[in-house]
Design a protein around this motif. Sequence first.
Motif, PDB file in Angstrom:
ATOM      1  N   LEU A  58       1.066  -0.948   0.093  1.00  0.00           N
ATOM      2  CA  LEU A  58       0.388  -0.732  -0.616  1.00  0.00           C
ATOM      3  C   LEU A  58       0.711   1.290   0.174  1.00  0.00           C
ATOM      4  O   LEU A  58       0.564   2.273  -0.578  1.00  0.00           O
ATOM      5  CB  LEU A  58      -0.699   0.117   1.373  1.00  0.00           C
ATOM      6  CG  LEU A  58      -2.095  -1.218   1.518  1.00  0.00           C
ATOM      7  CD1 LEU A  58      -3.092  -0.850   2.927  1.00  0.00           C
ATOM      8  CD2 LEU A  58      -2.459  -1.157   0.163  1.00  0.00           C
ATOM      9  N   GLU A  59       1.462   1.014   0.541  1.00  0.00           N
ATOM     10  CA  GLU A  59       2.937   2.521   0.902  1.00  0.00           C
ATOM     11  C   GLU A  59       3.749   1.652  -0.486  1.00  0.00           C
ATOM     12  O   GLU A  59       4.264   1.306  -0.089  1.00  0.00           O
ATOM     13  CB  GLU A  59       3.011   2.833   2.181  1.00  0.00           C
ATOM     14  CG  GLU A  59       1.920   2.929   3.073  1.00  0.00           C
ATOM     15  CD  GLU A  59       2.213   3.930   3.911  1.00  0.00           C
ATOM     16  OE1 GLU A  59       3.559   4.301   5.371  1.00  0.00           O
ATOM     17  OE2 GLU A  59       1.084   4.478   5.313  1.00  0.00           O
ATOM     18  N   TRP A  60       4.062   3.363  -0.777  1.00  0.00           N
ATOM     19  CA  TRP A  60       5.575   2.814  -2.099  1.00  0.00           C
ATOM     20  C   TRP A  60       6.749   3.782  -1.940  1.00  0.00           C
ATOM     21  O   TRP A  60       6.093   4.688  -1.518  1.00  0.00           O
ATOM     22  CB  TRP A  60       5.242   2.127  -3.754  1.00  0.00           C
ATOM     23  CG  TRP A  60       4.408   1.189  -3.093  1.00  0.00           C
ATOM     24  CD1 TRP A  60       2.797   0.685  -3.310  1.00  0.00           C
ATOM     25  CD2 TRP A  60       4.788   0.234  -3.877  1.00  0.00           C
ATOM     26  NE1 TRP A  60       2.419  -0.401  -3.807  1.00  0.00           N
ATOM     27  CE2 TRP A  60       3.487  -1.637  -3.749  1.00  0.00           C
ATOM     28  CE3 TRP A  60       5.781  -0.864  -4.335  1.00  0.00           C
ATOM     29  CZ2 TRP A  60       3.957  -2.358  -3.968  1.00  0.00           C
ATOM     30  CZ3 TRP A  60       5.721  -1.813  -4.383  1.00  0.00           C
ATOM     31  CH2 TRP A  60       4.671  -2.797  -4.105  1.00  0.00           C
ATOM     32  N   GLU A  61       7.843   3.275  -1.769  1.00  0.00           N
ATOM     33  CA  GLU A  61       8.812   4.447  -2.224  1.00  0.00           C
ATOM     34  C   GLU A  61       9.440   4.149  -2.921  1.00  0.00           C
ATOM     35  O   GLU A  61      10.050   2.641  -3.166  1.00  0.00           O
ATOM     36  CB  GLU A  61       9.533   3.921  -0.403  1.00  0.00           C
ATOM     37  CG  GLU A  61      11.479   4.819  -0.686  1.00  0.00           C
ATOM     38  CD  GLU A  61      11.954   4.805   0.484  1.00  0.00           C
ATOM     39  OE1 GLU A  61      13.439   5.870   0.884  1.00  0.00           O
ATOM     40  OE2 GLU A  61      11.387   4.444   1.489  1.00  0.00           O
ATOM     41  N   LYS A  62       9.411   5.394  -4.159  1.00  0.00           N
ATOM     42  CA  LYS A  62      10.008   5.506  -4.879  1.00  0.00           C
ATOM     43  C   LYS A  62      11.420   5.298  -4.884  1.00  0.00           C
ATOM     44  O   LYS A  62      11.908   6.258  -4.260  1.00  0.00           O
ATOM     45  CB  LYS A  62       9.366   5.697  -5.940  1.00  0.00           C
ATOM     46  CG  LYS A  62       8.084   6.134  -6.081  1.00  0.00           C
ATOM     47  CD  LYS A  62       7.733   7.737  -7.333  1.00  0.00           C
ATOM     48  CE  LYS A  62       6.554   7.920  -7.695  1.00  0.00           C
ATOM     49  NZ  LYS A  62       6.134   8.619  -8.059  1.00  0.00           N
ATOM     50  N   HIS A  63      12.146   4.688  -5.728  1.00  0.00           N
ATOM     51  CA  HIS A  63      13.610   4.464  -6.160  1.00  0.00           C
ATOM     52  C   HIS A  63      14.533   6.188  -5.599  1.00  0.00           C
ATOM     53  O   HIS A  63      14.255   6.403  -7.334  1.00  0.00           O
ATOM     54  CB  HIS A  63      14.168   3.783  -7.149  1.00  0.00           C
ATOM     55  CG  HIS A  63      15.778   3.566  -6.744  1.00  0.00           C
ATOM     56  ND1 HIS A  63      17.018   4.258  -7.231  1.00  0.00           N
ATOM     57  CD2 HIS A  63      16.344   2.183  -5.872  1.00  0.00           C
ATOM     58  CE1 HIS A  63      18.280   3.458  -6.204  1.00  0.00           C
ATOM     59  NE2 HIS A  63      18.096   2.444  -5.777  1.00  0.00           N
ATOM     60  N   PRO A  64      15.354   6.935  -5.209  1.00  0.00           N
ATOM     61  CA  PRO A  64      15.729   7.943  -6.087  1.00  0.00           C
ATOM     62  C   PRO A  64      16.546   8.163  -7.012  1.00  0.00           C
ATOM     63  O   PRO A  64      16.479   9.270  -7.714  1.00  0.00           O
ATOM     64  CB  PRO A  64      17.434   8.649  -4.350  1.00  0.00           C
ATOM     65  CG  PRO A  64      17.503   7.012  -3.822  1.00  0.00           C
ATOM     66  CD  PRO A  64      15.862   5.796  -4.395  1.00  0.00           C
ATOM     67  N   ASP A  65      17.189   7.242  -7.726  1.00  0.00           N
ATOM     68  CA  ASP A  65      17.802   6.929  -8.611  1.00  0.00           C
ATOM     69  C   ASP A  65      17.100   6.638 -10.170  1.00  0.00           C
ATOM     70  O   ASP A  65      17.173   6.627 -10.767  1.00  0.00           O
ATOM     71  CB  ASP A  65      18.492   5.716  -8.745  1.00  0.00           C
ATOM     72  CG  ASP A  65      20.115   6.458  -8.071  1.00  0.00           C
ATOM     73  OD1 ASP A  65      20.115   7.688  -7.630  1.00  0.00           O
ATOM     74  OD2 ASP A  65      20.245   5.577  -7.776  1.00  0.00           O
TER      75      ASP A  65
END
Length: 217
Positions: free
Chosen positions: A75-82
């Motif tokens: 449900l909660e996603w963290e996008k990659h910084p690159d």
Amino acid sequence: MMGLGGIPAQNQTIWTKHPDNPVLFNGPPGSWDHHYVFAPCVLPLGDSLQMWYTGNSGVPGTGYRIGYAVSSDGLEWEKHPDNPIINSVPDTWRGGSVYSPKVIYEEGIYKMWMRGSAGDSGPENPIPWTIGYMTSTDGVVWEEPVANPVMNPSVVNAWDDAQLIPGGVLHDSTGYHLWYSGTNTYWWDQQCNNYSIVYHSFPDRIEFTRLPYTPVL
């Protein structure tokens, strides 16, 4: 604008949309995925879920690219910084766009099949969409171990001579099995939604064999 949602299933036929949808949002103005986020592939591995998805900035000529995100609950996603982790590359099979990733994980290696276009396709310059193959050890940094694309549209006037979109990939004792969508039309055609589903097998993930009874749906 387009976002990605999640839907849990009670069985294969009853699905309930999650009240917190969408679970992955467009990026901020000016970002590579500000206009679209779509066509994801989610892979459970260990205690996390990994997602590869397609994004587009909405800026003409930038095409589609592939991003990566992780989640512990879906449900909660963290996008990659690159992000984007896979870009279009001028003068190659993915010179215009690369998207619709399909990923499996085997013996420490991520294997991805994706859709690519060599340039910006339009009525005056129709460019077929092909399928490429890449590998990674971490899901973020990808390389092309073979000469891409690994699958091209069929001969002119065939039912899949314009666009290919990879679907599910299954590996068993007989080899790799691919289901993909194909069409002989482009986005500007009135019948551009006439896609068929196809099945192919290939023994080593690279050499595809078109079966005589395709399409299957």
